[in-house]
Design a protein around this motif. Structure first.
Motif, PDB file in Angstrom:
ATOM      1  N   ALA A 201       0.836  -1.196   0.000  1.00  0.00           N
ATOM      2  CA  ALA A 201       0.000   0.000   0.000  1.00  0.00           C
ATOM      3  C   ALA A 201       0.879   1.256   0.000  1.00  0.00           C
ATOM      4  CB  ALA A 201      -0.928  -0.005   1.207  1.00  0.00           C
ATOM      5  N   GLY A 202       1.795   1.323   0.927  1.00  0.00           N
ATOM      6  CA  GLY A 202       2.723   2.456   0.963  1.00  0.00           C
ATOM      7  C   GLY A 202       2.224   3.631   1.792  1.00  0.00           C
ATOM      8  N   THR A 203       0.902   3.781   1.886  1.00  0.00           N
ATOM      9  CA  THR A 203       0.318   4.841   2.720  1.00  0.00           C
ATOM     10  C   THR A 203      -0.876   4.244   3.467  1.00  0.00           C
ATOM     11  OG1 THR A 203      -1.298   5.569   1.083  1.00  0.00           O
ATOM     12  CG2 THR A 203       0.887   6.600   0.973  1.00  0.00           C
ATOM     13  N   PRO A 204      -1.217   4.840   4.618  1.00  0.00           N
ATOM     14  CA  PRO A 204      -2.394   4.336   5.346  1.00  0.00           C
ATOM     15  C   PRO A 204      -3.661   4.432   4.499  1.00  0.00           C
ATOM     16  CG  PRO A 204      -1.068   5.732   6.775  1.00  0.00           C
ATOM     17  CD  PRO A 204      -0.475   5.865   5.390  1.00  0.00           C
ATOM     18  N   GLY A 205      -3.766   5.486   3.685  1.00  0.00           N
ATOM     19  CA  GLY A 205      -4.956   5.634   2.837  1.00  0.00           C
ATOM     20  C   GLY A 205      -5.078   4.486   1.850  1.00  0.00           C
ATOM     21  N   ASN A 206      -3.969   4.164   1.198  1.00  0.00           N
ATOM     22  CA  ASN A 206      -4.009   3.031   0.265  1.00  0.00           C
ATOM     23  C   ASN A 206      -4.226   1.713   1.010  1.00  0.00           C
ATOM     24  OD1 ASN A 206      -3.712   4.634  -1.932  1.00  0.00           O
ATOM     25  ND2 ASN A 206      -1.520   4.210  -2.227  1.00  0.00           N
ATOM     26  N   ALA A 207      -3.683   1.634   2.217  1.00  0.00           N
ATOM     27  CA  ALA A 207      -3.877   0.413   3.006  1.00  0.00           C
ATOM     28  C   ALA A 207      -5.360   0.202   3.307  1.00  0.00           C
ATOM     29  CB  ALA A 207      -3.061   0.488   4.298  1.00  0.00           C
ATOM     30  N   ARG A 208      -6.049   1.300   3.633  1.00  0.00           N
ATOM     31  CA  ARG A 208      -7.494   1.170   3.892  1.00  0.00           C
ATOM     32  C   ARG A 208      -8.228   0.727   2.627  1.00  0.00           C
ATOM     33  NH1 ARG A 208      -6.764   5.603   7.434  1.00  0.00           N
ATOM     34  NH2 ARG A 208      -7.062   7.052   5.720  1.00  0.00           N
ATOM     35  N   ARG A 209      -7.807   1.289   1.488  1.00  0.00           N
ATOM     36  CA  ARG A 209      -8.473   0.898   0.229  1.00  0.00           C
ATOM     37  C   ARG A 209      -8.209  -0.584  -0.072  1.00  0.00           C
ATOM     38  NH1 ARG A 209      -5.867   5.175  -3.621  1.00  0.00           N
ATOM     39  NH2 ARG A 209      -7.508   4.893  -5.161  1.00  0.00           N
ATOM     40  N   MET A 210      -6.987  -1.030   0.192  1.00  0.00           N
ATOM     41  CA  MET A 210      -6.687  -2.449  -0.056  1.00  0.00           C
ATOM     42  C   MET A 210      -7.488  -3.349   0.879  1.00  0.00           C
ATOM     43  SD  MET A 210      -2.667  -2.768  -0.952  1.00  0.00           S
ATOM     44  CE  MET A 210      -2.270  -2.808  -2.699  1.00  0.00           C
ATOM     45  N   ARG A 211      -7.598  -2.919   2.126  1.00  0.00           N
ATOM     46  CA  ARG A 211      -8.399  -3.712   3.072  1.00  0.00           C
ATOM     47  C   ARG A 211      -9.850  -3.786   2.618  1.00  0.00           C
ATOM     48  NH1 ARG A 211      -6.538  -2.177   9.186  1.00  0.00           N
ATOM     49  NH2 ARG A 211      -4.889  -3.734   9.329  1.00  0.00           N
ATOM     50  N   ALA A 212     -10.335  -2.672   2.084  1.00  0.00           N
ATOM     51  CA  ALA A 212     -11.729  -2.666   1.605  1.00  0.00           C
ATOM     52  C   ALA A 212     -11.910  -3.669   0.474  1.00  0.00           C
ATOM     53  CB  ALA A 212     -12.120  -1.264   1.159  1.00  0.00           C
ATOM     54  N   HIS A 213     -10.842  -3.935  -0.275  1.00  0.00           N
ATOM     55  CA  HIS A 213     -10.898  -4.965  -1.324  1.00  0.00           C
ATOM     56  C   HIS A 213     -10.822  -6.373  -0.733  1.00  0.00           C
ATOM     57  CE1 HIS A 213     -10.800  -2.904  -5.239  1.00  0.00           C
ATOM     58  NE2 HIS A 213     -10.105  -1.968  -4.643  1.00  0.00           N
ATOM     59  N   GLY A 214     -10.464  -6.462   0.535  1.00  0.00           N
ATOM     60  CA  GLY A 214     -10.386  -7.776   1.175  1.00  0.00           C
ATOM     61  C   GLY A 214      -8.978  -8.295   1.347  1.00  0.00           C
ATOM     62  N   LEU A 215      -7.973  -7.467   1.073  1.00  0.00           N
ATOM     63  CA  LEU A 215      -6.598  -7.937   1.265  1.00  0.00           C
ATOM     64  C   LEU A 215      -6.317  -8.049   2.767  1.00  0.00           C
ATOM     65  CD1 LEU A 215      -4.575  -5.969  -1.448  1.00  0.00           C
ATOM     66  CD2 LEU A 215      -5.524  -8.254  -1.565  1.00  0.00           C
ATOM     67  N   ASP A 216      -5.724  -9.171   3.164  1.00  0.00           N
ATOM     68  CA  ASP A 216      -5.507  -9.433   4.598  1.00  0.00           C
ATOM     69  C   ASP A 216      -4.307  -8.688   5.162  1.00  0.00           C
ATOM     70  OD1 ASP A 216      -7.520 -11.472   4.505  1.00  0.00           O
ATOM     71  OD2 ASP A 216      -6.032 -12.825   3.616  1.00  0.00           O
ATOM     72  N   HIS A 217      -3.233  -8.671   4.411  1.00  0.00           N
ATOM     73  CA  HIS A 217      -1.953  -8.177   4.937  1.00  0.00           C
ATOM     74  C   HIS A 217      -1.466  -7.028   4.062  1.00  0.00           C
ATOM     75  CE1 HIS A 217      -2.138 -11.967   7.077  1.00  0.00           C
ATOM     76  NE2 HIS A 217      -2.241 -12.579   5.915  1.00  0.00           N
ATOM     77  N   VAL A 218      -1.201  -5.898   4.685  1.00  0.00           N
ATOM     78  CA  VAL A 218      -0.811  -4.747   3.878  1.00  0.00           C
ATOM     79  C   VAL A 218       0.477  -4.117   4.407  1.00  0.00           C
ATOM     80  CG1 VAL A 218      -3.048  -4.108   2.910  1.00  0.00           C
ATOM     81  CG2 VAL A 218      -2.449  -3.346   5.207  1.00  0.00           C
ATOM     82  N   ALA A 219       1.350  -3.779   3.472  1.00  0.00           N
ATOM     83  CA  ALA A 219       2.525  -2.974   3.814  1.00  0.00           C
ATOM     84  C   ALA A 219       2.040  -1.533   3.838  1.00  0.00           C
ATOM     85  CB  ALA A 219       3.625  -3.175   2.789  1.00  0.00           C
ATOM     86  N   VAL A 220       1.869  -1.010   5.052  1.00  0.00           N
ATOM     87  CA  VAL A 220       1.185   0.267   5.244  1.00  0.00           C
ATOM     88  C   VAL A 220       2.061   1.447   4.869  1.00  0.00           C
ATOM     89  CG1 VAL A 220       0.001   1.728   6.933  1.00  0.00           C
ATOM     90  CG2 VAL A 220      -0.079  -0.736   7.160  1.00  0.00           C
ATOM     91  N   THR A 221       3.370   1.287   5.073  1.00  0.00           N
ATOM     92  CA  THR A 221       4.264   2.415   4.853  1.00  0.00           C
ATOM     93  C   THR A 221       5.653   1.877   4.555  1.00  0.00           C
ATOM     94  OG1 THR A 221       4.994   4.528   5.807  1.00  0.00           O
ATOM     95  CG2 THR A 221       4.820   2.667   7.322  1.00  0.00           C
ATOM     96  N   THR A 222       6.598   2.788   4.443  1.00  0.00           N
ATOM     97  CA  THR A 222       7.978   2.395   4.170  1.00  0.00           C
ATOM     98  C   THR A 222       8.897   3.038   5.207  1.00  0.00           C
ATOM     99  OG1 THR A 222       8.455   4.329   2.795  1.00  0.00           O
ATOM    100  CG2 THR A 222       7.474   2.404   1.685  1.00  0.00           C
TER     101      THR A 222
END
Ligand code: 3PY
Ligand code: MG
Length: 240
Positions: A201-222
């Protein structure tokens, strides 16, 4: 690692990695594809992180059995394998991550050499995670076969390369919430096989969008982003 939050790191600084490992994340992913994490650096980083509460994964540079073995020998809990173009790549990655009879990994973990206990091959096979990246048109087209490949434990979406290779943007990929959208197809393929879904994801905003798609594990930032954000936060507090 259900519903987990990870960080993507390029640093080869063991002290910084240890700081990050103590900051409440669920995993670190050391990037050996685009970061300067090379095979010579890996054993020392693995040794430094051996006692940390947070496990580390290595994003290897390619579908490369030698690299996958080296990352796991250094103590990685798993590997993220980039540039997979179809089921053959997925199979090669999966075989490299496990010892016989499940795979073709060669015995030689470094961990015992620095005072840890060597896991048995069975325990190592049980614990390891082999996440293959879905970031090429070929991987997307064959995502069901990839997900069904024995030894593939998860599908890891790389939205930057995936969008680049499809001639679209990462935002458009994440915005597409249709049932037959690209991310929906990845999530559905993984669910059919009962394996993990993950993504950068790279950002918390993208992480939330990925979670909304159902992705379980997200790289939230760098690592670079949190260091820069930390400096900005400190300066903002000073100037308040
Ligand atoms: C991608 O989005 O292509 C990645 O590989 C993320 O690191
Ligand atoms: Mg990529």
């Amino acid at each position: 690692m259900s519903g987990s939050r990870g960080i993507w790191t390029c640093t080869t600084d063991a002290d910084l990695l240890l700081r990050l490992a103590g900051a409440g994340l669920d995993w670190l992913a050391l990037d050996a594809q685009h970061g300067p994490v090379d095979r010579a650096a890996l054993p020392a980083l693995g040794r430094a992180l051996a006692g940390a509460a947070t496990p580390f994964l290595v994003r290897v540079p390619a579908v490369d059995a030698a690299w996958i073995g080296a990352a796991l020998d250094a103590g990685a809990a798993g590997v993220v394998v980039p540039s997979v173009t179809g089921p053959d790549d997925a199979r090669r990655a999966a075989l490299a991550a496990r010892y016989p009879p499940l795979g073709e990994r060669s015995w030689g973990p470094f961990a015992p050499l620095w005072g840890g206990d060597a896991p048995t091959p069975e325990a190592a096979n049980e614990a390891v995670r082999c996440w293959v990246m879905v970031e090429t048109p070929g991987a997307l087209d064959t995502v069901d076969e990839i997900a069904a490949t024995p030894g593939v434990d998860g599908l890891f979406v790389g939205p930057l390369d995936l969008s680049l290779s499809l001639g679209t943007t990462a935002d458009a990929l994440l915005d597409d919430t249709s049932d037959d959208g690209r991310l929906a197809r990845v999530v559905a393929a993984a669910r059919r096989q009962g394996i993990d879904t993950a993504g950068f994801a790279g950002t918390p905003g993208n992480a939330r969008r990925m979670r909304a798609h159902g992705l379980d594990h997200v790289a939230v930032t760098t690592d670079a982003a949190v260091v820069a954000a930390g400096v900005r936060a400190v300066l903002a507090e000073l100037d308040d």
